[in-house]
Design an enzyme around this catalytic site. Structure first.
Site, PDB file in Angstrom:
ATOM      1  N   LEU A  23       0.848  -1.191   0.000  1.00 20.54           N
ATOM      2  CA  LEU A  23       0.000   0.000   0.000  1.00 20.54           C
ATOM      3  C   LEU A  23       0.884   1.241   0.000  1.00 20.54           C
ATOM      4  O   LEU A  23       1.996   1.212   0.563  1.00 20.54           O
ATOM      5  CB  LEU A  23      -0.921  -0.017   1.234  1.00 20.54           C
ATOM      6  CG  LEU A  23      -1.916  -1.178   1.232  1.00 20.54           C
ATOM      7  CD1 LEU A  23      -2.639  -1.278   2.570  1.00 20.54           C
ATOM      8  CD2 LEU A  23      -2.931  -1.012   0.087  1.00 20.54           C
ATOM      9  N   GLU A  33      -9.353   1.598   8.871  1.00 20.95           N
ATOM     10  CA  GLU A  33      -9.671   1.475   7.447  1.00 20.95           C
ATOM     11  C   GLU A  33      -9.682  -0.013   7.074  1.00 20.95           C
ATOM     12  O   GLU A  33     -10.536  -0.480   6.340  1.00 20.95           O
ATOM     13  CB  GLU A  33      -8.622   2.250   6.636  1.00 20.95           C
ATOM     14  CG  GLU A  33      -9.093   2.712   5.270  1.00 20.95           C
ATOM     15  CD  GLU A  33      -9.193   1.603   4.242  1.00 20.95           C
ATOM     16  OE1 GLU A  33     -10.160   1.600   3.456  1.00 20.95           O
ATOM     17  OE2 GLU A  33      -8.319   0.724   4.236  1.00 20.95           O
TER      18      GLU A  33
HETATM   19  N1  NAP Z   1      -5.220   0.498  -2.094  1.00 17.69           N
HETATM   20  C1  NAP Z   1      -5.932  -0.592  -2.257  1.00 17.69           C
HETATM   21  O1  NAP Z   1      -7.099  -0.642  -1.879  1.00 17.69           O
HETATM   22  C2  NAP Z   1      -5.326  -1.784  -2.945  1.00 17.69           C
HETATM   23  C3  NAP Z   1      -6.100  -2.904  -3.250  1.00 17.69           C
HETATM   24  C4  NAP Z   1      -5.492  -3.967  -3.909  1.00 17.69           C
HETATM   25  C5  NAP Z   1      -4.152  -3.904  -4.258  1.00 17.69           C
HETATM   26  N2  NAP Z   1      -3.443  -2.795  -3.935  1.00 17.69           N
HETATM   27  C6  NAP Z   1      -2.035  -2.670  -4.331  1.00 17.69           C
HETATM   28  O2  NAP Z   1      -1.971  -2.829  -5.744  1.00 17.69           O
HETATM   29  C7  NAP Z   1      -0.770  -3.524  -6.083  1.00 17.69           C
HETATM   30  C8  NAP Z   1      -1.136  -4.830  -6.779  1.00 17.69           C
HETATM   31  O3  NAP Z   1      -2.008  -4.563  -7.870  1.00 17.69           O
HETATM   32  P1  NAP Z   1      -1.556  -4.745  -9.400  1.00 17.69           P
HETATM   33  O4  NAP Z   1      -2.534  -3.980 -10.231  1.00 17.69           O
HETATM   34  O5  NAP Z   1      -0.115  -4.412  -9.527  1.00 17.69           O
HETATM   35  O6  NAP Z   1      -1.676  -6.318  -9.611  1.00 17.69           O
HETATM   36  P2  NAP Z   1      -2.884  -7.359  -9.503  1.00 17.69           P
HETATM   37  O7  NAP Z   1      -4.025  -6.962 -10.374  1.00 17.69           O
HETATM   38  O8  NAP Z   1      -3.192  -7.654  -8.089  1.00 17.69           O
HETATM   39  O9  NAP Z   1      -2.161  -8.636 -10.091  1.00 17.69           O
HETATM   40  C9  NAP Z   1      -1.795  -8.627 -11.440  1.00 17.69           C
HETATM   41  C10 NAP Z   1      -1.745 -10.064 -11.896  1.00 17.69           C
HETATM   42  O10 NAP Z   1      -3.008 -10.683 -11.640  1.00 17.69           O
HETATM   43  C11 NAP Z   1      -3.360 -11.503 -12.722  1.00 17.69           C
HETATM   44  N3  NAP Z   1      -4.522 -10.909 -13.382  1.00 17.69           N
HETATM   45  C12 NAP Z   1      -4.991  -9.632 -13.263  1.00 17.69           C
HETATM   46  N4  NAP Z   1      -6.099  -9.469 -14.002  1.00 17.69           N
HETATM   47  C13 NAP Z   1      -6.334 -10.668 -14.580  1.00 17.69           C
HETATM   48  C14 NAP Z   1      -7.338 -11.152 -15.461  1.00 17.69           C
HETATM   49  N5  NAP Z   1      -8.344 -10.361 -15.890  1.00 17.69           N
HETATM   50  N6  NAP Z   1      -7.278 -12.440 -15.856  1.00 17.69           N
HETATM   51  C15 NAP Z   1      -6.279 -13.267 -15.429  1.00 17.69           C
HETATM   52  N7  NAP Z   1      -5.293 -12.865 -14.599  1.00 17.69           N
HETATM   53  C16 NAP Z   1      -5.341 -11.591 -14.190  1.00 17.69           C
HETATM   54  C17 NAP Z   1      -2.137 -11.581 -13.619  1.00 17.69           C
HETATM   55  O11 NAP Z   1      -1.347 -12.610 -13.025  1.00 17.69           O
HETATM   56  P3  NAP Z   1      -0.259 -13.478 -13.841  1.00 17.69           P
HETATM   57  O12 NAP Z   1       0.873 -12.534 -14.128  1.00 17.69           O
HETATM   58  O13 NAP Z   1       0.090 -14.580 -12.873  1.00 17.69           O
HETATM   59  O14 NAP Z   1      -0.938 -13.978 -15.087  1.00 17.69           O
HETATM   60  C18 NAP Z   1      -1.498 -10.218 -13.388  1.00 17.69           C
HETATM   61  O15 NAP Z   1      -0.117 -10.181 -13.681  1.00 17.69           O
HETATM   62  C19 NAP Z   1      -0.030  -3.734  -4.782  1.00 17.69           C
HETATM   63  O16 NAP Z   1       0.845  -2.619  -4.585  1.00 17.69           O
HETATM   64  C20 NAP Z   1      -1.124  -3.724  -3.748  1.00 17.69           C
HETATM   65  O17 NAP Z   1      -0.661  -3.352  -2.460  1.00 17.69           O
HETATM   66  C21 NAP Z   1      -3.993  -1.751  -3.288  1.00 17.69           C
END
Ligand code: NAP
Length: 187
Positions: A23, A33
């Protein structure tokens, strides 16, 4: 089957949601939160059922290992690469529509609400899906450096609700960081 899709997210003023796999405000913790997140995602509307959380692979691994899977919720992880659910996760899906199909077919008897809990591309897909969608957004009123972002919440497609049961309208503050809970619904 048409069901309401829910998403929950905490965002910085520039719509940033993450940095370096964590985060943006890490190592500061916003415990209340987090309680809001837990209450919203884990409280089913039907007794005897469980809510479902759907998340991308990186969001799954951003959850501390001791907290995985998120308890009292059915955890579905999305990945195009993994061949089996990561240790602790309940289900793996290859795309968002497969995850929803899993909920509506295999899990129909025990799944209640569906909650998308990140990250970026999943929020985008959910926000552009057909049907009724609700976005539970915590607006963090302080900017932190971010490398991952929420798509813009278009006022043409979403309206902010003036109130929602169980969601406080009061300005919140923890560890010197102010934030507000907001709820948006698709038009
Ligand atoms: N502030 C908040 O409320 C909040 C909430 C959630 C996350 N976060 C933050 O966001 C970051 C992570 O999010 P991100 O956007 O980088 O990654 P993410 O969406 O969590 O993960 C990305 C991976 O998920 C898989 N993926 C995503 N969409 C897909 C789909 N439609 N179909 C199949 N696989 C799918 C793929 O995995 P593969 O590469 O294995 O194919 C992709 O590389 C972190 O920093 C976390 O702390 C914050």
């Amino acid at each position: 089957m048409s069901r309401i899709l829910n998403a929950i997210v905490a965002v910085c003023p520039d719509l940033g949601i993450g940095r370096n796999g964590d985060l943006p405000w890490n190592p500061v913790r916003l415990n209340n939160e987090f309680k809001h997140f837990r209450k919203m995602t884990s409280t089913p509307s039907v007794e005897g059922k469980q809510n479902v959380v759907i998340m991308g692979r990186k969001t799954w691994f951003s959850i501390p290992e001791k907290n995985r899977p998120l308890n009292n919720r059915i955890n579905i992880v999305l990945s195009r690469e993994l061949k089996a659910p990561p240790a602790g996760a309940h289900y793996l899906a290859a795309d968002f529509s497969s995850a929803l199909r899993l909920v509506d077919v295999e899990l129909a008897d025990r799944a209640d609400q569906v909650w998308v809990i990140g990250g970026s591309s999943l929020y985008k897909e959910m926000m552009e899906s057909p049907g009724t969608r609700r976005l539970f957004v915590t607006q963090i009123l302080k900017q932190f450096e971010c490398d991952t972002f929420l798509p813009e919440i278009s006022p043409d497609k979403y309206r902010q609700l003036t109130e929602f049961p169980g969601v406080s309208k009061e300005l919140q503050e923890e560890n010197g960081i102010q934030y507000r809970f907001e709820v948006y619904e698709s038009i």
